[in-house]
Write a protein that holds these residues in place. Structure first.
Motif, PDB file in Angstrom:
ATOM      1  N   ILE A 255      -3.391   0.296  -2.676  1.00 22.83           N
ATOM      2  CA  ILE A 255      -2.885  -0.713  -2.013  1.00 22.83           C
ATOM      3  C   ILE A 255      -4.030  -1.314  -0.857  1.00 22.83           C
ATOM      4  CG2 ILE A 255      -1.149  -0.461  -0.749  1.00 22.83           C
ATOM      5  CD1 ILE A 255      -1.695  -3.511  -2.716  1.00 22.83           C
ATOM      6  N   THR A 256      -3.930  -0.891  -0.165  1.00 22.91           N
ATOM      7  CA  THR A 256      -5.187  -0.450   1.386  1.00 22.91           C
ATOM      8  C   THR A 256      -6.980  -0.677   0.598  1.00 22.91           C
ATOM      9  OG1 THR A 256      -4.406   1.090   2.112  1.00 22.91           O
ATOM     10  CG2 THR A 256      -6.355   0.613   2.846  1.00 22.91           C
ATOM     11  N   LEU A 257      -7.238  -0.550  -0.154  1.00 22.04           N
ATOM     12  CA  LEU A 257      -8.973  -0.293  -1.091  1.00 22.04           C
ATOM     13  C   LEU A 257      -8.117  -2.612  -1.693  1.00 22.04           C
ATOM     14  CD1 LEU A 257     -10.129   2.857  -2.836  1.00 22.04           C
ATOM     15  CD2 LEU A 257     -10.968   1.277  -0.148  1.00 22.04           C
ATOM     16  N   ASP A 258      -7.188  -2.390  -2.550  1.00 21.72           N
ATOM     17  CA  ASP A 258      -7.179  -3.286  -2.938  1.00 21.72           C
ATOM     18  C   ASP A 258      -7.277  -5.013  -2.523  1.00 21.72           C
ATOM     19  OD1 ASP A 258      -6.580  -5.361  -5.458  1.00 21.72           O
ATOM     20  OD2 ASP A 258      -5.064  -5.381  -4.810  1.00 21.72           O
ATOM     21  N   LEU A 259      -6.497  -4.668  -1.152  1.00 21.28           N
ATOM     22  CA  LEU A 259      -6.785  -5.801   0.465  1.00 21.28           C
ATOM     23  C   LEU A 259      -7.945  -5.231   0.864  1.00 21.28           C
ATOM     24  CD1 LEU A 259      -2.263  -5.019   0.804  1.00 21.28           C
ATOM     25  CD2 LEU A 259      -3.479  -6.592   0.108  1.00 21.28           C
ATOM     26  N   THR A 260      -8.689  -4.201   1.196  1.00 26.24           N
ATOM     27  CA  THR A 260      -9.704  -4.543   2.092  1.00 26.24           C
ATOM     28  C   THR A 260     -10.581  -4.874   1.557  1.00 26.24           C
ATOM     29  OG1 THR A 260     -10.305  -2.362   1.900  1.00 26.24           O
ATOM     30  CG2 THR A 260      -8.830  -2.786   3.861  1.00 26.24           C
ATOM     31  N   ARG A 261     -10.227  -4.360  -0.244  1.00 25.84           N
ATOM     32  CA  ARG A 261     -11.781  -5.001  -1.006  1.00 25.84           C
ATOM     33  C   ARG A 261     -12.096  -5.286  -2.339  1.00 25.84           C
ATOM     34  NH1 ARG A 261     -14.431   1.091  -2.539  1.00 25.84           N
ATOM     35  NH2 ARG A 261     -14.205  -0.236  -4.334  1.00 25.84           N
TER      36      ARG A 261
ATOM     37  N   GLY B  12     -11.705  -5.014 -14.312  1.00 29.50           N
ATOM     38  CA  GLY B  12     -12.288  -5.544 -12.936  1.00 29.50           C
ATOM     39  C   GLY B  12     -11.836  -5.948 -12.567  1.00 29.50           C
ATOM     40  N   LYS B  13     -10.880  -7.351 -12.842  1.00 30.35           N
ATOM     41  CA  LYS B  13      -9.477  -8.725 -12.721  1.00 30.35           C
ATOM     42  C   LYS B  13      -9.123  -8.325 -11.287  1.00 30.35           C
ATOM     43  CE  LYS B  13     -10.478 -10.943 -16.912  1.00 30.35           C
ATOM     44  NZ  LYS B  13      -9.763 -12.382 -17.159  1.00 30.35           N
ATOM     45  N   GLU B  14      -9.088  -8.592 -10.300  1.00 27.89           N
ATOM     46  CA  GLU B  14      -8.268  -9.214  -9.107  1.00 27.89           C
ATOM     47  C   GLU B  14      -6.826  -9.164 -10.203  1.00 27.89           C
ATOM     48  OE1 GLU B  14      -6.796 -10.714  -4.964  1.00 27.89           O
ATOM     49  OE2 GLU B  14      -8.864 -12.048  -6.054  1.00 27.89           O
ATOM     50  N   THR B  15      -5.585  -7.864  -8.934  1.00 32.46           N
ATOM     51  CA  THR B  15      -4.662  -7.733  -9.496  1.00 32.46           C
ATOM     52  C   THR B  15      -3.519  -8.788  -8.879  1.00 32.46           C
ATOM     53  OG1 THR B  15      -4.337  -6.622  -7.889  1.00 32.46           O
ATOM     54  CG2 THR B  15      -4.644  -5.586  -9.491  1.00 32.46           C
ATOM     55  N   PRO B  16      -2.663  -9.242  -9.772  1.00 30.82           N
ATOM     56  CA  PRO B  16      -1.993 -10.090  -8.793  1.00 30.82           C
ATOM     57  C   PRO B  16      -0.984  -9.060  -7.871  1.00 30.82           C
ATOM     58  CG  PRO B  16      -1.092  -9.921 -11.540  1.00 30.82           C
ATOM     59  CD  PRO B  16      -2.584  -9.088 -11.123  1.00 30.82           C
ATOM     60  N   LYS B  17      -0.999 -10.093  -6.749  1.00 35.42           N
ATOM     61  CA  LYS B  17      -1.118  -9.410  -5.572  1.00 35.42           C
ATOM     62  C   LYS B  17       0.896  -9.164  -5.684  1.00 35.42           C
ATOM     63  CE  LYS B  17      -4.477  -8.594  -3.765  1.00 35.42           C
ATOM     64  NZ  LYS B  17      -5.075  -8.153  -4.865  1.00 35.42           N
TER      65      LYS B  17
ATOM     66  N   SER C 161     -11.880  -4.832  -5.396  1.00 35.27           N
ATOM     67  CA  SER C 161     -11.167  -3.970  -7.138  1.00 35.27           C
ATOM     68  C   SER C 161     -11.258  -2.507  -6.294  1.00 35.27           C
ATOM     69  CB  SER C 161     -11.833  -4.146  -8.136  1.00 35.27           C
ATOM     70  OG  SER C 161     -13.370  -3.003  -7.725  1.00 35.27           O
ATOM     71  N   ALA C 162     -10.048  -1.545  -6.829  1.00 35.48           N
ATOM     72  CA  ALA C 162      -9.901  -0.745  -6.396  1.00 35.48           C
ATOM     73  C   ALA C 162     -10.910   0.199  -7.393  1.00 35.48           C
ATOM     74  CB  ALA C 162      -8.577  -0.047  -6.698  1.00 35.48           C
ATOM     75  N   PRO C 163     -10.810   1.319  -7.626  1.00 37.30           N
ATOM     76  CA  PRO C 163     -11.770   2.097  -8.185  1.00 37.30           C
ATOM     77  C   PRO C 163     -11.151   2.520  -9.558  1.00 37.30           C
ATOM     78  CG  PRO C 163     -12.395   3.241  -6.065  1.00 37.30           C
ATOM     79  CD  PRO C 163     -11.150   2.064  -5.728  1.00 37.30           C
ATOM     80  N   LYS C 164     -12.072   2.233 -10.446  1.00 38.79           N
ATOM     81  CA  LYS C 164     -11.203   2.376 -12.398  1.00 38.79           C
ATOM     82  C   LYS C 164     -10.424   3.971 -11.867  1.00 38.79           C
ATOM     83  CE  LYS C 164     -13.451  -1.319 -13.918  1.00 38.79           C
ATOM     84  NZ  LYS C 164     -13.981  -1.129 -15.510  1.00 38.79           N
TER      85      LYS C 164
ATOM     86  N   PHE D 162      -5.111  -4.796 -15.571  1.00 35.36           N
ATOM     87  CA  PHE D 162      -6.982  -6.070 -13.901  1.00 35.36           C
ATOM     88  C   PHE D 162      -7.591  -4.995 -14.277  1.00 35.36           C
ATOM     89  CE2 PHE D 162      -2.898  -8.379 -14.836  1.00 35.36           C
ATOM     90  CZ  PHE D 162      -3.665  -9.502 -15.020  1.00 35.36           C
ATOM     91  N   VAL D 163      -6.899  -3.285 -13.056  1.00 35.53           N
ATOM     92  CA  VAL D 163      -7.833  -2.638 -12.569  1.00 35.53           C
ATOM     93  C   VAL D 163      -8.785  -2.442 -14.079  1.00 35.53           C
ATOM     94  CG1 VAL D 163      -8.209  -1.241 -11.731  1.00 35.53           C
ATOM     95  CG2 VAL D 163      -6.995  -1.662 -11.104  1.00 35.53           C
ATOM     96  N   LEU D 164      -8.687  -1.942 -14.937  1.00 38.54           N
ATOM     97  CA  LEU D 164      -9.600  -1.628 -16.738  1.00 38.54           C
ATOM     98  C   LEU D 164     -10.076  -2.352 -16.496  1.00 38.54           C
ATOM     99  CD1 LEU D 164      -7.474   0.914 -17.750  1.00 38.54           C
ATOM    100  CD2 LEU D 164      -9.277   1.599 -16.077  1.00 38.54           C
TER     101      LEU D 164
END
Length: 110
Positions: free
Chosen positions: A77-83, A26-31, A85-88, A22-24
């Motif tokens: 996870i912090t980046l994912d929850l506040t932005r 550029g999609k949102e990860t399933p929480k 997407s996370a950096p690849k 999902f990250v690669l």
């Protein structure tokens, strides 16, 4: 105890590979998967820490790498929850460090 840690890390790795796709893309990860991956890896890490304090020799190199990977996971996870997407590169680095630690653990155990 070390076998239980290996099983937990194996399950976390499978979920991690799924999340990385999902990250690669550029999609949102399933929480739900994200919140399962982390606790599985954390439980494996706790078991490994307990093992390292109880037995000698201990898989110290593996433990260090997996702790570094856990820190990277907390950042992700912090980046994912506040932005959005996370950096690849960070997701790839987290996975590579975790896999390296896991391989060293397997080498130690078997």
């Amino acid at each position: 105890m070390i076998i239980a840690a290996i099983v937990l890390f194996s399950l976390a790795a499978l979920l991690g590979i799924f999340l990385l796709t999902f990250v690669l893309r550029g999609k949102e990860t399933p929480k739900a998967v994200t919140f399962t991956h982390g606790p599985l890896a954390a439980a494996g890490l706790v078991l490994l820490i307990i093992y390292a304090f109880q037995y000698s020799p201990a898989p110290i190199a593996s433990l260090v790498l997996l702790i570094i990977a856990a820190i990277g996971g907390f950042v992700l996870i912090t980046l994912d929850l506040t932005r959005s997407s996370a950096p690849k590169w960070l997701a790839l680095l987290h996975g590579l460090i975790a896999v390296s630690g896991f391989i060293l653990l397997l080498k130690f155990a078997f």
